[in-house]
Design a protein around this motif. Structure first.
Motif, PDB file in Angstrom:
ATOM      1  N   SER A 174     -87.368  76.165 149.161  1.00  0.00           N
ATOM      2  CA  SER A 174     -86.068  76.172 148.489  1.00  0.00           C
ATOM      3  C   SER A 174     -86.151  75.225 147.303  1.00  0.00           C
ATOM      4  O   SER A 174     -86.269  74.005 147.473  1.00  0.00           O
ATOM      5  CB  SER A 174     -84.963  75.710 149.448  1.00  0.00           C
ATOM      6  N   MET A 175     -86.097  75.777 146.090  1.00  0.00           N
ATOM      7  CA  MET A 175     -86.290  74.967 144.890  1.00  0.00           C
ATOM      8  C   MET A 175     -84.971  74.777 144.151  1.00  0.00           C
ATOM      9  O   MET A 175     -84.379  75.722 143.659  1.00  0.00           O
ATOM     10  CB  MET A 175     -87.319  75.623 143.963  1.00  0.00           C
ATOM     11  N   ASP A 176     -84.510  73.510 144.129  1.00  0.00           N
ATOM     12  CA  ASP A 176     -83.333  73.175 143.329  1.00  0.00           C
ATOM     13  C   ASP A 176     -83.716  72.931 141.872  1.00  0.00           C
ATOM     14  O   ASP A 176     -82.926  73.139 140.964  1.00  0.00           O
ATOM     15  CB  ASP A 176     -82.650  71.917 143.888  1.00  0.00           C
ATOM     16  N   GLU A 177     -84.937  72.481 141.669  1.00  0.00           N
ATOM     17  CA  GLU A 177     -85.448  72.175 140.338  1.00  0.00           C
ATOM     18  C   GLU A 177     -86.885  72.665 140.244  1.00  0.00           C
ATOM     19  O   GLU A 177     -87.592  72.749 141.252  1.00  0.00           O
ATOM     20  CB  GLU A 177     -85.409  70.658 140.077  1.00  0.00           C
ATOM     21  N   PRO A 178     -87.352  73.010 139.056  1.00  0.00           N
ATOM     22  CA  PRO A 178     -88.764  73.389 138.911  1.00  0.00           C
ATOM     23  C   PRO A 178     -89.664  72.190 139.146  1.00  0.00           C
ATOM     24  O   PRO A 178     -89.275  71.044 138.948  1.00  0.00           O
ATOM     25  CB  PRO A 178     -88.841  73.875 137.461  1.00  0.00           C
ATOM     26  N   LEU A 179     -90.875  72.472 139.593  1.00  0.00           N
ATOM     27  CA  LEU A 179     -91.860  71.411 139.732  1.00  0.00           C
ATOM     28  C   LEU A 179     -92.214  70.851 138.347  1.00  0.00           C
ATOM     29  O   LEU A 179     -92.153  71.588 137.365  1.00  0.00           O
ATOM     30  CB  LEU A 179     -93.097  71.961 140.423  1.00  0.00           C
ATOM     31  N   PRO A 180     -92.572  69.579 138.153  1.00  0.00           N
ATOM     32  CA  PRO A 180     -92.790  68.593 139.211  1.00  0.00           C
ATOM     33  C   PRO A 180     -91.484  68.097 139.817  1.00  0.00           C
ATOM     34  O   PRO A 180     -90.485  67.955 139.124  1.00  0.00           O
ATOM     35  CB  PRO A 180     -93.515  67.463 138.494  1.00  0.00           C
ATOM     36  N   ALA A 181     -91.493  67.869 141.080  1.00  0.00           N
ATOM     37  CA  ALA A 181     -90.316  67.411 141.795  1.00  0.00           C
ATOM     38  C   ALA A 181     -90.761  66.800 143.108  1.00  0.00           C
ATOM     39  O   ALA A 181     -91.937  66.837 143.459  1.00  0.00           O
ATOM     40  CB  ALA A 181     -89.359  68.583 142.039  1.00  0.00           C
ATOM     41  N   ARG A 182     -89.814  66.240 143.834  1.00  0.00           N
ATOM     42  CA  ARG A 182     -90.116  65.671 145.140  1.00  0.00           C
ATOM     43  C   ARG A 182     -89.964  66.764 146.191  1.00  0.00           C
ATOM     44  O   ARG A 182     -88.929  67.410 146.298  1.00  0.00           O
ATOM     45  CB  ARG A 182     -89.164  64.516 145.444  1.00  0.00           C
ATOM     46  N   VAL A 183     -91.020  66.988 146.960  1.00  0.00           N
ATOM     47  CA  VAL A 183     -91.022  68.036 147.984  1.00  0.00           C
ATOM     48  C   VAL A 183     -90.980  67.385 149.363  1.00  0.00           C
ATOM     49  O   VAL A 183     -91.714  66.431 149.625  1.00  0.00           O
ATOM     50  CB  VAL A 183     -92.279  68.931 147.871  1.00  0.00           C
ATOM     51  N   GLU A 184     -90.127  67.885 150.241  1.00  0.00           N
ATOM     52  CA  GLU A 184     -90.060  67.334 151.594  1.00  0.00           C
ATOM     53  C   GLU A 184     -89.991  68.456 152.618  1.00  0.00           C
ATOM     54  O   GLU A 184     -89.574  69.580 152.305  1.00  0.00           O
ATOM     55  CB  GLU A 184     -88.866  66.402 151.750  1.00  0.00           C
ATOM     56  N   LEU A 185     -90.432  68.161 153.817  1.00  0.00           N
ATOM     57  CA  LEU A 185     -90.392  69.123 154.915  1.00  0.00           C
ATOM     58  C   LEU A 185     -88.982  69.165 155.492  1.00  0.00           C
ATOM     59  O   LEU A 185     -88.448  68.142 155.915  1.00  0.00           O
ATOM     60  CB  LEU A 185     -91.400  68.725 155.998  1.00  0.00           C
ATOM     61  N   LEU A 186     -88.390  70.356 155.495  1.00  0.00           N
ATOM     62  CA  LEU A 186     -87.055  70.528 156.061  1.00  0.00           C
ATOM     63  C   LEU A 186     -87.112  70.907 157.536  1.00  0.00           C
ATOM     64  O   LEU A 186     -86.305  70.463 158.342  1.00  0.00           O
ATOM     65  CB  LEU A 186     -86.287  71.613 155.293  1.00  0.00           C
ATOM     66  N   ARG A 187     -88.064  71.754 157.886  1.00  0.00           N
ATOM     67  CA  ARG A 187     -88.251  72.137 159.296  1.00  0.00           C
ATOM     68  C   ARG A 187     -89.695  72.600 159.492  1.00  0.00           C
ATOM     69  O   ARG A 187     -90.268  73.235 158.604  1.00  0.00           O
ATOM     70  CB  ARG A 187     -87.278  73.246 159.705  1.00  0.00           C
ATOM     71  N   PRO A 188     -90.285  72.269 160.630  1.00  0.00           N
ATOM     72  CA  PRO A 188     -91.657  72.708 160.908  1.00  0.00           C
ATOM     73  C   PRO A 188     -91.691  74.214 161.156  1.00  0.00           C
ATOM     74  O   PRO A 188     -90.695  74.826 161.539  1.00  0.00           O
ATOM     75  CB  PRO A 188     -92.032  71.947 162.185  1.00  0.00           C
ATOM     76  N   GLY A 189     -92.859  74.815 160.919  1.00  0.00           N
ATOM     77  CA  GLY A 189     -93.064  76.188 161.331  1.00  0.00           C
ATOM     78  C   GLY A 189     -93.407  76.233 162.817  1.00  0.00           C
ATOM     79  O   GLY A 189     -93.635  75.201 163.449  1.00  0.00           O
TER      80      GLY A 189
END
Length: 233
Positions: A174-189
Motif C-alpha cells: 500500500s503506497m501513500d507516496e512514491p519511493l523513496p519512502a519508509r516501508v514497514e510491515l503491516l501484517r505477516p504473510g
C-alpha cells in the motif's frame, strides 16, 4: 417330574450363564491388558518417531545455519519440546511477532528460515507461489507454537526500492507516496507446509505500507534544486 426337569434345566442354564460371564470377564481383562500394551507401544513409537523427525530436521537445518551468520541463542519463548532443535518453533501470538519484528527483528533470527520463491514458480511450471529454503533468501518463515508458519521480509529488504518491488509477489504493498519512502510491515504473510522445514506454498499474502519519509524527501529536493542551479550556469 416336569417341575424337577424344569428346575434342572434352570440350574443348567444358570451354570452356563455363570461360565459365560466368567469367560467374558476373563476375556475382557485379557483384551484390556492387550489394548494397554498396544497403547503403550503406540505411544513409544510416536515418541521415537518425533525424536527421529527432529534429528532429521536438524541435519537438514545444519547446512542452512552454517550458511548464515552465526546464530544467537533464542531469547524469545519457544515450543517446549523443541529445546534440542537447531531452529525451534516460536511461542508467541501474531501481534507479538509483528511487534518484535518492527522493533528488534534480530530476536527472530534463531526461529527463522531464509526462503525465496522457487524456480518452479518462476518458470511457470506450477500455479502456486512456492517458497523454498535458500540461504540468501529475501524472506523469513517462522514456525509458531500451533504449527502455523508466518512469512516476513528478511531484515534490510525493506530499505531498498528494488527489494520492495520484488517482495510484491508475497506482500500487498500500500503506497501513500512514491519511493523513496519508509516501508514497514503491516501484517505477516501465512504459508502452508509442503515439506516440513523445506518448502511451503503461500497461503495468504502479507501487507507492506509505504509512507513518505519527510527528511529523506526534503534532502532529495534540496539536491535536485542544487543540480538545477548548476545545470543553469
Amino acid at each position: 417330574m416336569d417341575t424337577e426337569r424344569i428346575i434342572e434345566s434352570v440350574k443348567f442354564l444358570l451354570k452356563s450363564v455363570r461360565q459365560l460371564s466368567d469367560r467374558f470377564v476373563e476375556t475382557h481383562e485379557n483384551l484390556s491388558r492387550s489394548f494397554e500394551s498396544v497403547r503403550g507401544d503406540v505411544s513409544d513409537i510416536e515418541t521415537r518417531l518425533n525424536k527421529l523427525e527432529g534429528e532429521l530436521l536438524n541435519l537438514k537445518d545444519q547446512a542452512l545455519v552454517k550458511a548464515d551468520q552465526p546464530r544467537k541463542q533464542p531469547e524469545l519463548p519457544m515450543k517446549e519440546e523443541h529445546q534440542e532443535r537447531l531452529i525451534p518453533a516460536l511461542n508467541l501470538p501474531h501481534e507479538s511477532v509483528l511487534d518484535v519484528y518492527r522493533n528488534t527483528p534480530a530476536l527472530l533470527e534463531p526461529f527463522a528460515r531464509s526462503v525465496s520463491v522457487s524456480g518452479r514458480t518462476l518458470s511457470g511450471s506450477i500455479d502456486e507461489i512456492e517458497l523454498e529454503v535458500f540461504a540468501q533468501g529475501t524472506s523469513w518463515v517462522v514456525e509458531l507454537q500451533d504449527g502455523e508458519w508466518l512469512l516476513l521480509p528478511r531484515p534490510g529488504m525493506l530499505e531498498r526500492q528494488t527489494q520492495v518491488e520484488s517482495l510484491s509477489r508475497l506482500f500487498e504493498v500500500s503506497m501513500d507516496e512514491p519511493l523513496p519512502a519508509r516501508v514497514e510491515l503491516l501484517r505477516p504473510g501465512v504459508a502452508s507446509v509442503v515439506e516440513h522445514g523445506r518448502r511451503w506454498y503461500l497461503k495468504q499474502k502479507g501487507g507492506l505500507g509505504v509512507q513518505s519519509d519527510p527528511l529523506r524527501l526534503s534532502l532529495e529536493r534540496r539536491l535536485r534544486a542544487i543540480e538545477d542551479r548548476l545545470s543553469s550556469l
